[in-house]
Design an enzyme around this catalytic site. Structure first.
Site, PDB file in Angstrom:
ATOM      1  N   CYS A  10       0.852  -1.183   0.000  1.00 21.98           N
ATOM      2  CA  CYS A  10       0.000   0.000   0.000  1.00 21.98           C
ATOM      3  C   CYS A  10       0.890   1.236   0.000  1.00 21.98           C
ATOM      4  O   CYS A  10       1.756   1.370   0.858  1.00 21.98           O
ATOM      5  CB  CYS A  10      -0.884  -0.014   1.245  1.00 21.98           C
ATOM      6  SG  CYS A  10      -1.762   1.538   1.443  1.00 21.98           S
ATOM      7  N   CYS A  19      -3.694   0.502   8.775  1.00 21.54           N
ATOM      8  CA  CYS A  19      -3.286  -0.910   8.680  1.00 21.54           C
ATOM      9  C   CYS A  19      -1.843  -1.085   9.112  1.00 21.54           C
ATOM     10  O   CYS A  19      -0.938  -1.142   8.285  1.00 21.54           O
ATOM     11  CB  CYS A  19      -3.404  -1.387   7.235  1.00 21.54           C
ATOM     12  SG  CYS A  19      -5.049  -1.340   6.601  1.00 21.54           S
ATOM     13  N   CYS A  92      -7.924   1.481  -1.351  1.00 20.97           N
ATOM     14  CA  CYS A  92      -7.502   0.905  -0.077  1.00 20.97           C
ATOM     15  C   CYS A  92      -7.660  -0.604  -0.141  1.00 20.97           C
ATOM     16  O   CYS A  92      -8.661  -1.120  -0.648  1.00 20.97           O
ATOM     17  CB  CYS A  92      -8.359   1.492   1.044  1.00 20.97           C
ATOM     18  SG  CYS A  92      -8.157   0.632   2.603  1.00 20.97           S
ATOM     19  N   GLN A 216     -21.162  -4.305  12.496  1.00 20.47           N
ATOM     20  CA  GLN A 216     -19.798  -4.806  12.327  1.00 20.47           C
ATOM     21  C   GLN A 216     -19.330  -4.586  10.888  1.00 20.47           C
ATOM     22  O   GLN A 216     -20.106  -4.773   9.954  1.00 20.47           O
ATOM     23  CB  GLN A 216     -19.737  -6.298  12.669  1.00 20.47           C
ATOM     24  CG  GLN A 216     -19.856  -6.592  14.160  1.00 20.47           C
ATOM     25  CD  GLN A 216     -18.597  -6.252  14.937  1.00 20.47           C
ATOM     26  OE1 GLN A 216     -17.659  -5.669  14.413  1.00 20.47           O
ATOM     27  NE2 GLN A 216     -18.583  -6.586  16.212  1.00 20.47           N
ATOM     28  N   TYR A 245     -25.633  -3.578  25.217  1.00 16.28           N
ATOM     29  CA  TYR A 245     -24.913  -2.864  24.161  1.00 16.28           C
ATOM     30  C   TYR A 245     -25.323  -3.493  22.820  1.00 16.28           C
ATOM     31  O   TYR A 245     -24.487  -3.912  22.034  1.00 16.28           O
ATOM     32  CB  TYR A 245     -23.394  -2.952  24.354  1.00 16.28           C
ATOM     33  CG  TYR A 245     -22.897  -2.602  25.739  1.00 16.28           C
ATOM     34  CD1 TYR A 245     -22.544  -1.292  26.053  1.00 16.28           C
ATOM     35  CD2 TYR A 245     -22.797  -3.584  26.740  1.00 16.28           C
ATOM     36  CE1 TYR A 245     -22.085  -0.968  27.326  1.00 16.28           C
ATOM     37  CE2 TYR A 245     -22.333  -3.259  28.007  1.00 16.28           C
ATOM     38  CZ  TYR A 245     -21.975  -1.960  28.297  1.00 16.28           C
ATOM     39  OH  TYR A 245     -21.505  -1.641  29.550  1.00 16.28           O
ATOM     40  N   GLU A 266     -29.552  -0.490  24.700  1.00 13.15           N
ATOM     41  CA  GLU A 266     -28.627   0.238  23.825  1.00 13.15           C
ATOM     42  C   GLU A 266     -28.831   1.738  24.022  1.00 13.15           C
ATOM     43  O   GLU A 266     -29.955   2.205  24.191  1.00 13.15           O
ATOM     44  CB  GLU A 266     -28.922  -0.175  22.367  1.00 13.15           C
ATOM     45  CG  GLU A 266     -28.443   0.758  21.287  1.00 13.15           C
ATOM     46  CD  GLU A 266     -26.927   0.866  21.169  1.00 13.15           C
ATOM     47  OE1 GLU A 266     -26.227  -0.163  21.250  1.00 13.15           O
ATOM     48  OE2 GLU A 266     -26.438   2.011  21.027  1.00 13.15           O
ATOM     49  N   CYS A 341     -13.979  -5.948  21.463  1.00  8.63           N
ATOM     50  CA  CYS A 341     -13.007  -5.517  20.440  1.00  8.63           C
ATOM     51  C   CYS A 341     -11.855  -4.799  21.119  1.00  8.63           C
ATOM     52  O   CYS A 341     -11.016  -4.192  20.456  1.00  8.63           O
ATOM     53  CB  CYS A 341     -13.677  -4.650  19.383  1.00  8.63           C
ATOM     54  SG  CYS A 341     -14.438  -3.182  20.064  1.00  8.63           S
TER      55      CYS A 341
HETATM   56  N1  SAH Z   1     -24.007  -5.792  19.659  1.00 14.94           N
HETATM   57  C1  SAH Z   1     -24.064  -4.868  18.548  1.00 14.94           C
HETATM   58  C2  SAH Z   1     -23.353  -3.547  18.816  1.00 14.94           C
HETATM   59  C3  SAH Z   1     -21.991  -3.611  19.449  1.00 14.94           C
HETATM   60  S1  SAH Z   1     -21.064  -2.100  19.377  1.00 14.94           S
HETATM   61  C4  SAH Z   1     -23.547  -5.516  17.303  1.00 14.94           C
HETATM   62  O1  SAH Z   1     -22.868  -6.538  17.344  1.00 14.94           O
HETATM   63  O2  SAH Z   1     -23.828  -5.009  16.213  1.00 14.94           O
HETATM   64  C5  SAH Z   1     -21.325  -1.378  20.928  1.00 14.94           C
HETATM   65  C6  SAH Z   1     -22.663  -0.713  21.061  1.00 14.94           C
HETATM   66  O3  SAH Z   1     -22.737  -0.181  22.386  1.00 14.94           O
HETATM   67  C7  SAH Z   1     -22.919   0.464  20.114  1.00 14.94           C
HETATM   68  O4  SAH Z   1     -24.141   0.247  19.450  1.00 14.94           O
HETATM   69  C8  SAH Z   1     -23.014   1.683  21.056  1.00 14.94           C
HETATM   70  O5  SAH Z   1     -23.969   2.641  20.609  1.00 14.94           O
HETATM   71  C9  SAH Z   1     -23.453   1.030  22.346  1.00 14.94           C
HETATM   72  N2  SAH Z   1     -23.120   1.755  23.596  1.00 14.94           N
HETATM   73  C10 SAH Z   1     -22.025   2.494  23.866  1.00 14.94           C
HETATM   74  N3  SAH Z   1     -22.044   2.906  25.141  1.00 14.94           N
HETATM   75  C11 SAH Z   1     -23.176   2.420  25.709  1.00 14.94           C
HETATM   76  C12 SAH Z   1     -23.752   2.497  27.012  1.00 14.94           C
HETATM   77  N4  SAH Z   1     -23.144   3.170  27.987  1.00 14.94           N
HETATM   78  N5  SAH Z   1     -24.912   1.865  27.251  1.00 14.94           N
HETATM   79  C13 SAH Z   1     -25.527   1.163  26.246  1.00 14.94           C
HETATM   80  N6  SAH Z   1     -25.031   1.055  25.004  1.00 14.94           N
HETATM   81  C14 SAH Z   1     -23.874   1.673  24.723  1.00 14.94           C
END
Ligand code: SAH
Length: 406
Positions: A10, A19, A92, A216, A245, A266, A341
């Site tokens: 790259c 990356c 990219c 994701q 979350y 969420e 992550c």
């Molecule tokens: N489980 C989902 C999202 C994971 S990413 C998936 O796999 O697609 C993490 C998520 O946590 C995001 O959507 C973000 O908006 C949310 N988030 C961040 N801080 C938070 C909090 N304090 N309470 C609830 N959700 C939260």
């Protein structure tokens, strides 16, 4: 050419910062991630072999480009790490190729329509960022034009020209971000074409994604990750499950078929709206969503004497909180499936869980982000019975001491 005389894969890998591992053979990248995780998590549980990709290039379904000028020319790309110098990126190796083509077309249109790109220092100009999202399973494509003001001169002709060049685009959204922050998206948006969202299919369920909802970026690996997460949850059809979350509800909706009931929580309201819609569209009736801070929601549930059999949690890179983890214990969850992550914050949170009698049974890493230093992990924790808890606590403390001695 690099100074070692070897051709770089790259041309901007030195300055972009996206990356860090692109110049390493893929097998070596995986080995480094595995070694790192073993060092970090090995004292809590066994770390299973990382699941890599067969085709580790062009996997990103979401592409973000900053727009600006360099030497009088319209360019798009990324800010050099830790600076505000724009690095021009035309192609990219990890991004979706179709998205890169669309961004190239937009660069041309910005020039021919004489649209000014936004200048962070002076605050002048209109176009700040472009975001392209593609549903890999459906082929649907969303383009988000992030502008500094709602007034977009010759908007209709711009949209017409963009759609003519790329009839595959299914929706175009204008997002207005007038703030001087590093956040890409602002609060307000206006749908310029199509429904304002795209859909994608994951693990057999259909999901709607809005411009600002989390999804994701690597759907091929995400399917494998979610299958593993749901397998680890050990659902038999009776359990009450919390999906904390939960974003647009992906994991909870997929798990619902095997659970008694699911509650999703969420913070992002747009994501919760998508989640409710997604459950309806998939005719999933045993799930409910709450828009709240996960810690506040859980401490509230614990205070009211609520219970959950299984907690699925997928927090952002910053991890969860001690208060959330205490509440997981208070609602008497028998199993916790923690998707992370952020390996460092996962390790920190595993330590907190351990104090409360949750033993990590294993960590399963998935390479969702080839060529970068990032990795996703799913970890299973189970609640030990009181006596076993004390024994393991002592044993773990001994392990800590030996680790500290080294
Ligand atoms: N489980 C989902 C999202 C994971 S990413 C998936 O796999 O697609 C993490 C998520 O946590 C995001 O959507 C973000 O908006 C949310 N988030 C961040 N801080 C938070 C909090 N304090 N309470 C609830 N959700 C939260």
């Amino acid at each position: 050419m690099s100074n070692t005389g070897k051709q770089r894969l790259c041309p901007v890998s030195g300055s972009c910062g996206g990356c860090q591992m692109i110049e390493l053979p893929y097998g070596e990248q995986l080995k480094r991630k595995q070694d790192y995780l073993k060092k970090l998590l090995g004292k809590y549980c066994s770390v299973h072999p990382i699941v890599g990709m067969e085709q580790p290039l062009h996997y990103r379904n979401k592409v973000h480009a900053v727009f600006g000028y360099r030497r009088g020319e319209v360019v798009s790309g990324v800010y050099e790490e830790g600076s505000h110098r724009l690095v021009s990126v035309e192609r990219c190796l990890i991004e979706d190729e179709k998205a890169d083509e669309i961004i190239a077309t937009i660069r041309g249109l910005v020039k021919s329509f004489k649209i000014r790109t936004y200048d962070e220092d002076s605050g002048y100009g209109l176009l700040r960022h472009v975001l392209v999202r593609r549903g890999f399973a459906t082929g649907e494509i969303m383009v988000v034009l992030v502008t500094a003001s709602p007034v977009f001169p010759s908007k209709n002709n711009f949209i017409k020209a963009l759609r003519k060049a790329h009839p595959e685009i299914t929706t175009i959204v204008q997002n207005i971000n007038a703030r001087g922050t590093s956040m890409v998206l602002g609060e307000r948006e206006q749908v310029l074409y199509g429904p304002g969202y795209i859909e994608d299919v994951l693990c057999g369920c259909r999901f709607r994604l809005s411009a600002g909802s989390f999804y994701q970026v690597n759907p091929v690996q995400t399917e494998l990750l979610y299958h593993k997460a749901i397998e680890l949850a050990g659902l038999t059809g009776k359990e009450s499950v919390l999906d904390a979350y939960c974003g647009i509800g992906t994991i909870g909706i997929i798990a619902a078929a095997k659970a008694g009931s699911v509650v999703g929580v969420e913070l992002n309201r747009a994501a919760v709206r998508d989640a409710i819609q997604n459950a309806r569209a998939s005719a999933v009736r045993n799930i409910r969503f709450f828009s709240a801070d996960a810690t506040e929601f859980m401490t509230g549930a614990a205070a009211e004497g609520g219970t959950f059999d299984v907690v699925l949690m997928d927090p952002p890179r910053s991890g969860s909180t001690p208060a959330f983890i205490h509440a997981v214990s208070a609602v008497q969850a028998k199993r916790v499936v923690y998707i992370s992550c952020g390996p460092d914050t996962l390790a920190r949170d595993l330590k907190e869980f351990r104090k409360l009698g949750y033993r990590a049974e294993g960590a399963w890493p998935y390479d969702l982000f080839p060529a970068t230093g990032h990795v996703e992990i799913v970890c299973l924790l189970s609640k030990l019975h009181a006596k076993r808890h004390i024994e393991v606590e002592i044993c773990m403390d001994e392990m800590d001491l030996t680790a500290a001695d080294k």
